[in-house]
Design an enzyme around this catalytic site. Structure first.
Site, PDB file in Angstrom:
ATOM      1  N   ASP A  36      38.413-161.411 -41.683  1.00 30.47           N
ATOM      2  CA  ASP A  36      38.637-160.600 -40.420  1.00 30.47           C
ATOM      3  C   ASP A  36      40.163-160.418 -40.241  1.00 30.47           C
ATOM      4  O   ASP A  36      41.069-160.958 -40.719  1.00 30.47           O
ATOM      5  CB  ASP A  36      38.205-161.440 -39.319  1.00 30.47           C
ATOM      6  CG  ASP A  36      36.638-161.579 -39.439  1.00 30.47           C
ATOM      7  OD1 ASP A  36      35.940-160.996 -39.933  1.00 30.47           O
ATOM      8  OD2 ASP A  36      36.223-162.631 -38.823  1.00 30.47           O
TER       9      ASP A  36
HETATM   10  N1  URA Z   1      34.442-166.329 -41.380  1.00 29.12           N
HETATM   11  C1  URA Z   1      34.706-165.551 -40.227  1.00 29.12           C
HETATM   12  O1  URA Z   1      34.028-165.613 -39.374  1.00 29.12           O
HETATM   13  N2  URA Z   1      35.815-164.762 -40.490  1.00 29.12           N
HETATM   14  C2  URA Z   1      36.639-164.822 -41.622  1.00 29.12           C
HETATM   15  O2  URA Z   1      37.541-163.815 -41.672  1.00 29.12           O
HETATM   16  C3  URA Z   1      36.492-165.294 -42.559  1.00 29.12           C
HETATM   17  C4  URA Z   1      35.084-166.276 -42.648  1.00 29.12           C
END
Ligand code: URA
Length: 232
Positions: free
Chosen positions: A108
């Protein structure tokens, strides 16, 4: 994975590795010291092996790249979203390569830590496929104190995330303090870590990927990257 030393036109080598476009190759060959086995060349149409070419005394960039990066917060693992794209942290030449370099899976925008990138589609698929069961370790900071049953629920192999029908694989959670844990998962579903904590009534406020398989970013500052040997 094969180590390439492909035979193709000089201008095709230069353009696929991002040195110049095919149409700019003629100019590039006059302005830069391009050599084949040490002999200066000006004609881009000759077919040569990748390993025989040099530009300004340096060997050509590798034909296939495998990169480890320490992703900072605020950069996006995408080629076409609005905002600061993760590829902008790479040299311009890498950004111009064809095939394009892509992240192996995604983090993310607000997640930091280990991200791998490659321009090899097969390797990307092997490492990012849900079936690859590569261990990923995250350091998770939560808005609320843990309630106490999270580790057991995550380890059960019975947790089903909202909107899904298949239970998650068992995951290992270690408590670091009341609002911080280290979580190891062997799969990579969409927003998995945030959704896991959502499922137990909490919310992730910071997420850092400490490890992806054997790779970590202990010796890399935020935003830095290292080109790795291509895995065999
Ligand atoms: N899980 C998430 O919720 N976000 C990420 O960036 C990686 C794993």
């Amino acid at each position: 994975m094969t180590k390439y030393n492909s035979l193709k036109r000089i201008d095709a080598h230069l353009s696929s590795l991002g040195y110049c476009s095919r149409s700019e190759a003629k100019r590039f060959l006059t302005h830069f010291d391009v050599r084949v086995d040490g002999v200066r060349v000006f004609d881009g149409s000759k077919k040569v092996r990748h390993g025989s070419l040099s530009v300004d005394g340096e060997a050509l960039d590798p034909e296939q790249l495998f990169i480890l990066m320490h992703k900072p917060s605020g950069v996006i693992c995408s080629h076409d979203d609005a905002g600061v794209l993760i590829y902008s942290l790479l040299p311009l030449r890498y950004q111009r390569r064809n095939p394009k370099i892509a992240t192996i899976g995604r983090l993310d925008a607000d997640t930091t830590g280990v991200i791998l990138l490659t321009d090899n589609g097969t390797l990307n698929h092997q490492l990012s496929s849900p079936k690859s069961d590569i261990s990923k370790v995250y350091e998770v900071t939560l808005v609320q104190a843990l309630r106490g049953d999270e580790a057991e629920i995550f380890a059960s192999g019975e947790l089903v995330l909202r909107g899904e029908s298949k239970a998650l694989l068992p995951a290992n959670m270690q408590v670091l303090c009341t609002t911080q844990v280290r979580l190891e998962i062997d799969e990579g579903r969409y927003h998995q870590v945030k959704r896991m904590f959502g499922a137990v009534g909490n919310r992730v406020v910071a997420l850092h990927r400490v490890r992806f398989g054997e790779y970590d970013v202990e010796n890399l500052a935020l935003g830095e990257y290292r080109v790795l040997d291509f895995p065999v």
